[in-house]
Design an enzyme around this catalytic site. Structure first.
Site, PDB file in Angstrom:
ATOM      1  CE  LYS A   1      -4.140 -23.276  -1.490  1.00 35.74           C
ATOM      2  NZ  LYS A   1      -4.918 -23.694  -0.326  1.00 35.74           N
TER       3      LYS A   1
ATOM      4  NE  ARG B   1      22.072 -40.279  -0.756  1.00 30.07           N
ATOM      5  CZ  ARG B   1      21.859 -40.641  -2.009  1.00 30.07           C
ATOM      6  NH1 ARG B   1      22.013 -41.874  -2.363  1.00 30.07           N
ATOM      7  NH2 ARG B   1      21.491 -39.764  -2.933  1.00 30.07           N
ATOM      8  CB  THR B   2      18.070 -36.763   3.847  1.00 31.15           C
ATOM      9  OG1 THR B   2      19.426 -36.606   3.439  1.00 31.15           O
ATOM     10  CG2 THR B   2      17.885 -36.150   5.215  1.00 31.15           C
TER      11      THR B   2
ATOM     12  NE  ARG C   1      17.914 -32.296   1.960  1.00 31.95           N
ATOM     13  CZ  ARG C   1      18.686 -33.235   1.428  1.00 31.95           C
ATOM     14  NH1 ARG C   1      18.580 -33.533   0.152  1.00 31.95           N
ATOM     15  NH2 ARG C   1      19.556 -33.890   2.176  1.00 31.95           N
TER      16      ARG C   1
ATOM     17  CG  HIS D   1      22.921 -32.790   5.383  1.00 33.52           C
ATOM     18  ND1 HIS D   1      21.966 -33.381   6.185  1.00 33.52           N
ATOM     19  CD2 HIS D   1      22.833 -33.418   4.181  1.00 33.52           C
ATOM     20  CE1 HIS D   1      21.326 -34.316   5.485  1.00 33.52           C
ATOM     21  NE2 HIS D   1      21.843 -34.367   4.271  1.00 33.52           N
TER      22      HIS D   1
HETATM   23  N1   CP Z   1      23.398 -37.364   1.552  1.00 34.84           N
HETATM   24  C1   CP Z   1      22.245 -36.760   1.226  1.00 34.84           C
HETATM   25  O1   CP Z   1      21.826 -35.765   1.826  1.00 34.84           O
HETATM   26  O2   CP Z   1      21.593 -37.369   0.187  1.00 34.84           O
HETATM   27  P1   CP Z   1      20.164 -36.920  -0.347  1.00 34.84           P
HETATM   28  O3   CP Z   1      20.320 -35.553  -0.964  1.00 34.84           O
HETATM   29  O4   CP Z   1      19.782 -37.974  -1.356  1.00 34.84           O
HETATM   30  O5   CP Z   1      19.233 -36.875   0.817  1.00 34.84           O
END
Ligand code: CP
Length: 304
Positions: A83, A54-55, A104, A132
């Protein structure tokens, strides 16, 4: 003023600033064609050191739908990280090439560290078990849509409250609104961290291990998966992973206008039979994620 800012934790933005983002997201939802070139000649770097559906896809889709372009990786081993390059050197280099960075990383604090050295806005797309924030923007836009306000709700949060970064961000953001009460539903081993509870007024939250007993009180039920990747012991994960499973039978006890949210991915904590219940909004929630990220990119780039 959001232009040029980083987003590391949702509480860094005031309620008024969040409302600016949601207002723009509403406008984009209503007339996406008005925004289809607003990011022309802008470039987003998408740095995913951890898996995502999703993100990553919603950020990529957001930038492309705004007329901008995206570069980056979802496997850091294809970059000089393999590296031994440091995060500091990576971000200084990449931020020379792009206008905005999304990162992320499995390690808590990585986005904050990168923001310290970046020459352009950095957006935290999830740092370990910490925060998040863009999931929280997604969640708030969803609640605002279905419940018409972010005030006066009883939010039941269920699952892995210890490692669930979406939960930590959501509670930190929602406790600033009026008359919001929380019910924290988790196994004893996965209780919400003390530092989150310390933010809350005594009496504004209640902890339990029993979903059935409290589901009838909730205006919003926020389910979450047990975060396998954060467990040291596979045995412990297997013991706890199916502790809560939301079923149609459990939904019989819930209010008619309760909504069920989930940041996704779902593993086993919501039975698929619940998907057809009109109160299950988690896939629509994921769609809101793209629109709110479009609004966030426009605001941080100062393009509106
Ligand atoms: N909700 C969420 O962060 O989903 P993903 O890990 O698929 O990005």
């Amino acid at each position: 003023m959001l232009k040029g800012r980083h987003l590391i934790e949702p509480s860094e933005f005031s309620i008024d600033e969040l409302e600016e983002i949601f207002g723009l997201a509403d406008s984009i939802i209503q007339k996406p064609e008005d925004y289809s070139e607003i990011c022309k000649n802008k470039l987003l770097a998408s740095l995913f050191y951890e898996p995502s559906t999703r993100t990553k896809f919603s950020f990529d889709a957001a930038m492309l739908r705004l007329g901008g372009e995206v570069i980056g990786f979802s496997d850091p081993n294809t970059s000089s990280v393999a590296k031994g390059e440091t995060l500091k050197d990576t971000i200084i280099t990449i931020s020379n090439y792009v206008d905005i960075v999304v990162v992320r990383h499995p390690q808590e604090g990585t986005a904050k560290l990168m923001a310290k050295y970046a020459l352009v806005p950095v957006i935290n797309a999830g740092d370990g078990g910490h925060q998040h924030p863009t999931q929280t923007l997604t969640d708030l836009l969803t609640i605002r849509h279905y419940k018409k306000s972010l005030n006066n709700h009883c939010i039941a949060v269920c699952g892995d409250l210890k490692f669930g970064r979406t939960i930590h961000s959501l509670v930190k953001a929602m406790h600033r609104y009026q008359d919001v009460k929380f019910i924290f539903i988790s196994p004893e081993e996965l209780k919400i961290p003390r530092y989150i509870k310390d933010l809350l007024e005594p009496g504004s939250y209640f902890e339990t291990t029993n979903l059935d007993k409290v589901i009838g009180k909730a205006d919003i039920l926020y389910m979450s998966r047990v975060q396998r990747e954060r467990f040291v012991s596979e045995y412990e994960y297997l013991r706890l992973k199916d502790y809560f499973i939301l079923t149609p039978e459990k939904m019989l006890r819930a209010k008619d206008d309760m909504i069920v949210m989930h940041p996704l991915p779902r593993v086993n904590e919501i039975a698929e039979e619940v998907d057809s219940d009109k109160r299950a909004v988690y896939f629509h929630q994921a769609k809101f994620g793209m629109y709110v990220r479009m609004a966030l990119i426009v605001k941080l780039l100062g393009l509106e």
